[in-house]
Scaffold this motif. Structure first.
Motif, PDB file in Angstrom:
ATOM      1  N   GLU A  51       1.135  -1.352  -0.118  1.00  0.00           N
ATOM      2  CA  GLU A  51       0.393  -0.161  -0.069  1.00  0.00           C
ATOM      3  C   GLU A  51       1.236   1.444   0.095  1.00  0.00           C
ATOM      4  O   GLU A  51       1.670   1.741   0.436  1.00  0.00           O
ATOM      5  CB  GLU A  51      -0.755  -0.160   1.811  1.00  0.00           C
ATOM      6  N   HIS A  53       0.955   4.900   1.240  1.00  0.00           N
ATOM      7  CA  HIS A  53      -0.342   5.976   1.854  1.00  0.00           C
ATOM      8  C   HIS A  53       0.996   7.100   2.618  1.00  0.00           C
ATOM      9  O   HIS A  53       1.965   7.068   2.669  1.00  0.00           O
ATOM     10  CB  HIS A  53      -0.174   5.333   3.998  1.00  0.00           C
ATOM     11  N   ASP A  75      -2.685  10.570   8.831  1.00  0.00           N
ATOM     12  CA  ASP A  75      -3.234   9.999   7.798  1.00  0.00           C
ATOM     13  C   ASP A  75      -3.764  11.048   6.847  1.00  0.00           C
ATOM     14  O   ASP A  75      -5.064  10.993   7.069  1.00  0.00           O
ATOM     15  CB  ASP A  75      -3.712   9.081   8.103  1.00  0.00           C
ATOM     16  N   THR A  77      -3.773  10.311   3.367  1.00  0.00           N
ATOM     17  CA  THR A  77      -3.558   9.433   2.423  1.00  0.00           C
ATOM     18  C   THR A  77      -4.791   9.647   1.458  1.00  0.00           C
ATOM     19  O   THR A  77      -4.440   9.495   0.451  1.00  0.00           O
ATOM     20  CB  THR A  77      -3.617   7.631   2.722  1.00  0.00           C
ATOM     21  N   GLU A  78      -6.446   9.284   2.165  1.00  0.00           N
ATOM     22  CA  GLU A  78      -7.368   9.116   1.781  1.00  0.00           C
ATOM     23  C   GLU A  78      -7.497  10.967   0.569  1.00  0.00           C
ATOM     24  O   GLU A  78      -8.154  11.154  -0.691  1.00  0.00           O
ATOM     25  CB  GLU A  78      -8.624   9.195   2.366  1.00  0.00           C
ATOM     26  N   ARG A  79      -6.911  12.289   1.094  1.00  0.00           N
ATOM     27  CA  ARG A  79      -7.326  13.658   0.487  1.00  0.00           C
ATOM     28  C   ARG A  79      -5.824  13.366  -0.457  1.00  0.00           C
ATOM     29  O   ARG A  79      -6.749  13.396  -1.603  1.00  0.00           O
ATOM     30  CB  ARG A  79      -6.449  14.312   1.634  1.00  0.00           C
ATOM     31  N   ALA A  81      -5.119  10.891  -2.274  1.00  0.00           N
ATOM     32  CA  ALA A  81      -5.379   9.715  -3.587  1.00  0.00           C
ATOM     33  C   ALA A  81      -6.614  10.916  -4.059  1.00  0.00           C
ATOM     34  O   ALA A  81      -6.213  11.136  -4.932  1.00  0.00           O
ATOM     35  CB  ALA A  81      -6.135   8.932  -2.319  1.00  0.00           C
ATOM     36  N   ALA A  82      -7.198  11.166  -3.033  1.00  0.00           N
ATOM     37  CA  ALA A  82      -8.763  12.249  -3.737  1.00  0.00           C
ATOM     38  C   ALA A  82      -7.590  13.458  -4.637  1.00  0.00           C
ATOM     39  O   ALA A  82      -8.640  14.142  -5.881  1.00  0.00           O
ATOM     40  CB  ALA A  82      -9.673  13.193  -3.069  1.00  0.00           C
ATOM     41  N   GLU A  83      -6.679  13.761  -4.126  1.00  0.00           N
ATOM     42  CA  GLU A  83      -5.971  15.391  -5.363  1.00  0.00           C
ATOM     43  C   GLU A  83      -5.608  14.442  -6.146  1.00  0.00           C
ATOM     44  O   GLU A  83      -5.376  15.492  -7.323  1.00  0.00           O
ATOM     45  CB  GLU A  83      -5.433  15.917  -4.756  1.00  0.00           C
ATOM     46  N   ASP A  85      -6.535  11.923  -7.628  1.00  0.00           N
ATOM     47  CA  ASP A  85      -8.113  11.392  -8.979  1.00  0.00           C
ATOM     48  C   ASP A  85      -8.194  12.494  -9.391  1.00  0.00           C
ATOM     49  O   ASP A  85      -8.814  13.113 -11.285  1.00  0.00           O
ATOM     50  CB  ASP A  85      -9.119  11.238  -8.272  1.00  0.00           C
TER      51      ASP A  85
END
Length: 177
Positions: A51, A53, A75, A77-79, A81-83, A85
């Motif tokens: 993964e 992160h 963390d 990671t989601e932010r 990944a959204a950036e 995308d």
């Protein structure tokens, strides 16, 4: 537990001397602990083979006689990944917009195909683009248009005699694009 946080980063910096992030973190923590900086913040990757992160680290000094600091890792990671995308979607939207402009203003089919390849490289940020057509009689690919950021893959794949490509020699795409 029971180990000096800065000692962990100093050890990591010795084990991976080429890691600028580890050295920067150690220096940032030192600056706050020695009151040379009011705070320190850094975003850094922490990837594993399974993964990817991303974290943000914030160092804030403790205002006490003993000194010290509060170190928080968040963390993100989601932010991230959204950036990523969003960046990818914006790039593809710009690509589609430029291709639509080329279609509206095109003069001839060959010019249009060539312009689409150039747009894919310039606006889509692809390393290369090419358009080909399979010749029904031979099953070989006939290149129609191409553009490349640094080199021409078609020059290496095309048969110098007839300019066609054997589909079996076309490399498979590598992710992410």
């Amino acid at each position: 537990m029971g180990v000096n946080y800065l000692a962990i980063f100093n050890q990591a910096a010795r084990e991976a001397p080429d890691s600028g992030v580890v050295a920067r973190i150690a220096e940032g923590v030192r600056e706050v602990m020695e009151r040379r900086a009011p705070s320190f913040s850094i975003t850094y990757p922490c990837h594993t083979p399974q993964e990817n992160h991303w974290f943000t680290m914030q160092v804030t000094p403790l205002h006490s006689a003993q000194g010290g600091a509060v170190i928080a890792h968040t963390d993100i990671t989601e932010r991230v990944a959204a950036e990523q995308d969003l960046h990818r979607l914006m790039r593809l939207y710009a690509l589609r917009t430029q291709i639509n402009r080329a279609i509206i203003g095109h003069q001839g089919d060959q010019d249009l195909l060539q312009e689409i390849c150039h747009v894919a490289v310039a606006h889509g940020q692809f390393g290369m683009a090419w358009i080909g057509q399979v010749a029904p009689a031979t099953g070989r690919v006939q290149p129609l248009a191409e553009a490349a950021a640094g080199h021409s893959l078609l020059g290496h794949l095309s048969d110098p005699v007839d300019g066609h490509i054997d589909p079996s020699v076309i490399p498979l795409p590598r992710s992410p694009s």
